[in-house]
Design a protein around this motif. Structure first.
Motif, PDB file in Angstrom:
ATOM      1  N   ALA A  36       2.024 -32.716  12.307  1.00  0.00           N
ATOM      2  CA  ALA A  36       1.374 -31.346  12.691  1.00  0.00           C
ATOM      3  C   ALA A  36       0.288 -31.184  13.701  1.00  0.00           C
ATOM      4  O   ALA A  36       0.431 -30.166  14.576  1.00  0.00           O
ATOM      5  N   ALA A  37      -0.602 -32.108  13.537  1.00  0.00           N
ATOM      6  CA  ALA A  37      -1.570 -32.098  14.716  1.00  0.00           C
ATOM      7  C   ALA A  37      -0.861 -32.350  16.036  1.00  0.00           C
ATOM      8  O   ALA A  37      -1.297 -31.828  17.232  1.00  0.00           O
ATOM      9  N   PHE A  38       0.131 -33.205  16.228  1.00  0.00           N
ATOM     10  CA  PHE A  38       0.748 -33.486  17.312  1.00  0.00           C
ATOM     11  C   PHE A  38       1.629 -32.578  17.922  1.00  0.00           C
ATOM     12  O   PHE A  38       1.964 -32.314  18.917  1.00  0.00           O
ATOM     13  N   ALA A  39       2.190 -31.783  16.867  1.00  0.00           N
ATOM     14  CA  ALA A  39       3.102 -30.667  16.983  1.00  0.00           C
ATOM     15  C   ALA A  39       2.394 -29.750  17.583  1.00  0.00           C
ATOM     16  O   ALA A  39       2.962 -28.886  18.160  1.00  0.00           O
ATOM     17  N   THR A  40       1.257 -29.165  16.771  1.00  0.00           N
ATOM     18  CA  THR A  40       0.591 -28.106  17.400  1.00  0.00           C
ATOM     19  C   THR A  40      -0.775 -28.247  17.931  1.00  0.00           C
ATOM     20  O   THR A  40      -1.758 -28.366  17.268  1.00  0.00           O
ATOM     21  N   PRO A  41      -0.920 -28.707  19.310  1.00  0.00           N
ATOM     22  CA  PRO A  41      -2.348 -29.177  19.708  1.00  0.00           C
ATOM     23  C   PRO A  41      -3.374 -27.872  19.630  1.00  0.00           C
ATOM     24  O   PRO A  41      -4.590 -28.413  19.488  1.00  0.00           O
ATOM     25  N   MET A  42      -3.095 -26.638  19.861  1.00  0.00           N
ATOM     26  CA  MET A  42      -3.667 -25.613  19.674  1.00  0.00           C
ATOM     27  C   MET A  42      -4.426 -25.727  18.424  1.00  0.00           C
ATOM     28  O   MET A  42      -5.757 -25.484  18.382  1.00  0.00           O
ATOM     29  N   MET A  43      -3.623 -25.694  17.536  1.00  0.00           N
ATOM     30  CA  MET A  43      -4.138 -25.735  16.000  1.00  0.00           C
ATOM     31  C   MET A  43      -5.077 -26.634  15.855  1.00  0.00           C
ATOM     32  O   MET A  43      -6.179 -26.530  15.091  1.00  0.00           O
ATOM     33  N   TRP A  44      -4.906 -27.981  16.334  1.00  0.00           N
ATOM     34  CA  TRP A  44      -5.836 -29.237  16.170  1.00  0.00           C
ATOM     35  C   TRP A  44      -6.969 -29.073  16.911  1.00  0.00           C
ATOM     36  O   TRP A  44      -7.999 -29.326  16.427  1.00  0.00           O
ATOM     37  N   ALA A  45      -6.937 -28.030  17.865  1.00  0.00           N
ATOM     38  CA  ALA A  45      -8.093 -27.827  18.844  1.00  0.00           C
ATOM     39  C   ALA A  45      -9.082 -26.949  17.809  1.00  0.00           C
ATOM     40  O   ALA A  45     -10.386 -27.062  17.669  1.00  0.00           O
ATOM     41  N   LEU A  46      -8.386 -25.909  17.228  1.00  0.00           N
ATOM     42  CA  LEU A  46      -9.231 -24.851  16.520  1.00  0.00           C
ATOM     43  C   LEU A  46      -9.508 -25.349  15.090  1.00  0.00           C
ATOM     44  O   LEU A  46     -10.762 -25.212  14.599  1.00  0.00           O
ATOM     45  N   TYR A  47      -8.650 -26.278  14.332  1.00  0.00           N
ATOM     46  CA  TYR A  47      -8.916 -26.449  13.053  1.00  0.00           C
ATOM     47  C   TYR A  47      -9.054 -27.850  12.890  1.00  0.00           C
ATOM     48  O   TYR A  47      -8.317 -28.575  11.720  1.00  0.00           O
ATOM     49  N   GLY A  48      -9.310 -28.894  13.878  1.00  0.00           N
ATOM     50  CA  GLY A  48      -9.526 -30.147  13.618  1.00  0.00           C
ATOM     51  C   GLY A  48     -10.227 -30.892  12.617  1.00  0.00           C
ATOM     52  O   GLY A  48      -9.719 -31.633  11.930  1.00  0.00           O
ATOM     53  N   SER A  49     -11.375 -30.133  12.006  1.00  0.00           N
ATOM     54  CA  SER A  49     -12.195 -30.783  11.208  1.00  0.00           C
ATOM     55  C   SER A  49     -11.496 -30.506   9.611  1.00  0.00           C
ATOM     56  O   SER A  49     -11.404 -31.502   9.042  1.00  0.00           O
ATOM     57  N   TYR A  50     -10.592 -29.611   9.565  1.00  0.00           N
ATOM     58  CA  TYR A  50      -9.749 -29.451   8.257  1.00  0.00           C
ATOM     59  C   TYR A  50      -8.676 -30.482   8.251  1.00  0.00           C
ATOM     60  O   TYR A  50      -8.655 -30.868   7.203  1.00  0.00           O
TER      61      TYR A  50
END
Length: 120
Positions: A36-50
């Motif tokens: 999911a982190a690689f599929a949605t990089p914007m979500m990773w940037a926003l919620y990477g700590s989670y």
């Protein structure tokens, strides 16, 4: 007429290696976080700590339940021992990825601190 007193009954359900299945599900959830982190990089940037926290949490759950599943699988005649081993290996890889991500975050913060200090 016979009585059931003193007679041991065996359960009709098949014995299952529940810890091994918990281990593999936990490992699968952790791997799905990486996907999911690689599929949605914007979500990773926003919620990477989670993502990182839950990746480490799923790894921590997968490792001990995998070991318990291996020992229980030995008593059940080898049932789901491979799943438990896969959960253990994947759990350790999840912890390694989480550690690398934490080090990357620390490096990013340190690098930004050096850049802002060089600007002044």
């Amino acid at each position: 007429m016979t009585s059931n007193i003193g007679r041991t009954t065996t359960p009709t359900a098949v014995h299952r290696n529940v810890p091994a299945r918990i281990s593999i599900w936990s490992a699968a959830l952790g791997v799905s976080l990486i996907v999911a982190a690689f599929a949605t990089p914007m979500m990773w940037a926003l919620y990477g700590s989670y993502y990182t926290f839950f990746m480490a949490l799923f790894g921590v759950v997968a490792i001990p339940t995998g070991h318990v599943g291996r020992f229980r699988g030995k008593r059940l005649g080898g049932r789901d021992r491979g799943l438990a081993l896969l959960g253990i290996v994947t759990g350790w890889l999840l912890l390694l990825c989480a550690l690398l991500l934490v080090l990357a975050y620390i490096g990013l913060i340190a690098g930004l601190a050096l850049l802002t200090d060089a600007v002044r």
